[in-house]
Design a protein around this motif. Structure first.
Motif, PDB file in Angstrom:
ATOM      1  N   ASN A 150      42.588  43.143  32.439  1.00 59.81           N
ATOM      2  CA  ASN A 150      43.031  44.476  32.831  1.00 59.81           C
ATOM      3  C   ASN A 150      43.336  44.521  34.331  1.00 59.81           C
ATOM      4  N   LYS A 151      42.528  43.861  35.140  1.00 53.64           N
ATOM      5  CA  LYS A 151      42.743  43.840  36.591  1.00 53.64           C
ATOM      6  C   LYS A 151      44.061  43.158  36.940  1.00 53.64           C
ATOM      7  N   GLN A 179      39.430  48.524  31.753  1.00 52.09           N
ATOM      8  CA  GLN A 179      38.675  47.915  32.843  1.00 52.09           C
ATOM      9  C   GLN A 179      37.243  47.578  32.470  1.00 52.09           C
ATOM     10  N   CYS A 194      37.683  42.135  31.197  1.00 48.74           N
ATOM     11  CA  CYS A 194      37.886  43.011  32.358  1.00 48.74           C
ATOM     12  C   CYS A 194      38.906  42.421  33.326  1.00 48.74           C
ATOM     13  N   LYS A 214      47.127  45.426  35.891  1.00 48.93           N
ATOM     14  CA  LYS A 214      47.302  46.568  36.788  1.00 48.93           C
ATOM     15  C   LYS A 214      47.848  46.155  38.153  1.00 48.93           C
TER      16      LYS A 214
END
Length: 536
Positions: A155-156, A142, A152, A159
């Protein structure tokens, strides 16, 4: 003193790095063997800058490596060049590689302050994972290692939408470990999922980085020689992938302490479960081919929605309501269309068009049920008119007699669209069919009009009178007439010359013309009689 200390620290650092990498090359406790692994990065050169040790480790084991780069790195308008450089770097590391570089322009830009299109990003990643049956995804955490917004955001997205696959993320360390490599080495040796490359791996990664010539600026050289060395990569499993962590036996027997207030509701659990199952089902359907997907859907439909019906009963099309043009004509057909009746629907227009092609002088009948007072009639079609059926051949549907035909006028009563109607029609039948027609009561036989008979009588009287006058003439009178005719042909002038008043050719020609006139008149009378017999 300081100018001697700095080279000493650099030499000591490089010596320790080489010694550790040579004597303590370490593989992680992550089992990547036999899996399809996707490296998800944001820019070309991320694979060399951040994931070099991982790629070296994966190139040595039995697994399939797929690299998905979400941009072309076109921040300085060098996108096409950076794409070629990334292909060269992958060729330097692998003999065979699977690389896809996404180019969506402003929708997924290489820019730290511009947002990506979330739906488009999700669809591209989902399609790539499903197409290659990816089981494990490796990406940034993150914090994005360097703090880049694109790192970043990856990763968001992972997830949020891809919880059904195993995800490993590269750990971002604090500033002390980042800028003091010796401290980082000491802390990294205790990690379970640390990858430490060998000296040979160092040169392979260095060679990959040299392929990115457009990115060889001073801070990237600093990355290789002063900051955290590319030989160390520390990974951790995602917070939603429990299979990556091996729990201890004490943790299995110990019941986790949870508060009642923190428990989610049953509705929330059921919704999450349904969402998870739908994602797994969707991934399963897209991973199989079209035929297997079709068989699966058909079987599920038969199990849950068929109601006990067989496959043929479920998928057989209902043809009870199908209609051809002939069916439409039979439903909308009328025996007689009035000029005032205008068709309002396409079915009626079709029936009217067929009606206009029929010939309505004589009818064709069906005398099969004549003993039950049931006689069917219809108008003739073009083929029957050409063959003479109904006029020169008996008008019964199954009769082909040509001799002794009689014309009958029949008051035809019928029911059309629930309404009783009558029509006066004409039939031409042989004697045997005429008996059937008049089985219950005799119909009116059609007789030619009296006008035609008078013409015939007048014609016969004229012929008789001419014959009698011819008989009364004597032979002498005939001779006298001949002489007069001869005298009339010729006349002598005063000077002795003969003048021809009328030649023999003209005489014969005039007689021929009169005979031809009589023949034309007789033909006209016969044609008039035929028409009167046809229409009256």
């Amino acid at each position: 003193m300081l100018h001697l200390l700095i080279p000493f620290v650099i030499i000591l650092y490089l010596s320790l790095t080489i010694a550790i990498s040579f004597f303590h090359a370490k593989n992680p406790k992550i089992d990547f063997r036999g899996k399809n692994i996707c490296l998800l990065i944001a820019h070309p050169d991320d694979e060399s800058m951040f994931f070099g040790p991982l790629l070296c480790h994966l190139s040595k084991i039995d697994c399939q490596i797929f690299i998905l780069c979400m941009t072309t790195g076109n921040y300085y308008n060098q996108g096409s060049r950076r794409v070629q450089e990334m292909h060269s770097a992958c060729k330097h590391m692998f003999s065979r590689y699977n690389l896809k570089i996404v180019d969506q322009g402003d929708r997924i830009p290489d820019h730290a302050s511009k947002k990506w299109d979330e739906e488009l990003t999700k669809n591209i990643i989902s399609a790539y994972l499903e197409q290659n049956s990816i089981q494990t995804v490796v990406t940034f955490d993150q914090f994005g290692i360097s703090g880049h917004a694109n790192h970043c955001y990856l990763n968001k997205i992972v997830k949020k939408y891809f919880s059904f696959v195993e995800v490993w993320q590269l750990v971002t360390v604090n500033r002390a470990r980042k800028y003091i490599p010796l401290i980082d080495i000491l802390f990294s040796l205790k990690e379970n999922h640390l990858i430490i490359g060998s000296l040979r791996d160092y040169f392979r990664i260095f060679g990959m980085m040299l392929e990115h010539k457009s990115q060889l600026v001073w801070f990237r050289w600093l990355k290789f020689f002063v900051l955290k060395t590319p030989l160390f990569d520390d990974y951790e499993g995602s917070e939603f992938e429990y299979s990556a962590k091996e729990p201890r036996s004490d943790d299995i027997l110990k019941k986790p302490a949870t508060k009642a207030a923190s428990l989610p509701s049953k509705a929330h659990l059921s919704n999450e479960q349904m969402k998870n199952e739908s994602q797994i089902r969707s991934l399963h359907y897209r991973s199989v081919n079209a035929y297997a997907r079709h068989v699966k859907l058909v079987n599920d439909y038969l199990i849950y929605y068929s109601g006990g019906k067989t496959l043929k009963e479920v998928f057989e099309r209902d043809v009870s309501k199908d209609k051809t043009d002939l069916d439409v004509i039979r439903e909308e057909m009328r025996f007689i269309w009035d000029q005032e009746d205008e068709p309002s629907t396409w079915e009626q227009r079709l029936a009217k068009k067929y009606y206009d092609k029929l010939f309505k002088e004589y009818c064709i009948c069906d005398l099969t049920l004549f003993d039950q007072k049931k006689i069917a009639m219809r108008w003739r079609v073009e083929k029957e008119v050409l063959t003479g059926k109904g006029q020169f051949v008996c008008g019964d549907k199954r009769c082909s007699v040509r001799d002794g035909l009689k014309t009958w006028e029949v008051n035809f009563g019928y029911v059309e669209h629930g309404e009783k109607k009558n029509a006066l029609v004409k039939l031409r039948l042989c004697p045997e069919c005429s008996v059937k027609l008049n089985f219950h009561h005799k119909k009116k036989e059609y007789v030619k009009p009296a006008k035609v008979e008078k013409r015939k009588k007048k014609h016969t009287k004229l012929e008789d009178s001419e014959s009698e006058s011819d008989k009364e003439e004597t032979k002498e009178e005939k001779k006298i007439k001949k002489e007069e005719v001869v005298d009339s042909r010729e006349k002598i002038s005063a000077d002795g010359n003969m003048i021809v008043l009328e030649s023999d050719d003209s005489m014969w020609k005039s007689t021929g013309v009169s005979e031809k006139h009589n023949e034309d008149k007789a033909r006209e009378e016969e044609f008039e009689e035929y028409l009167e017999d046809l229409f009256f």
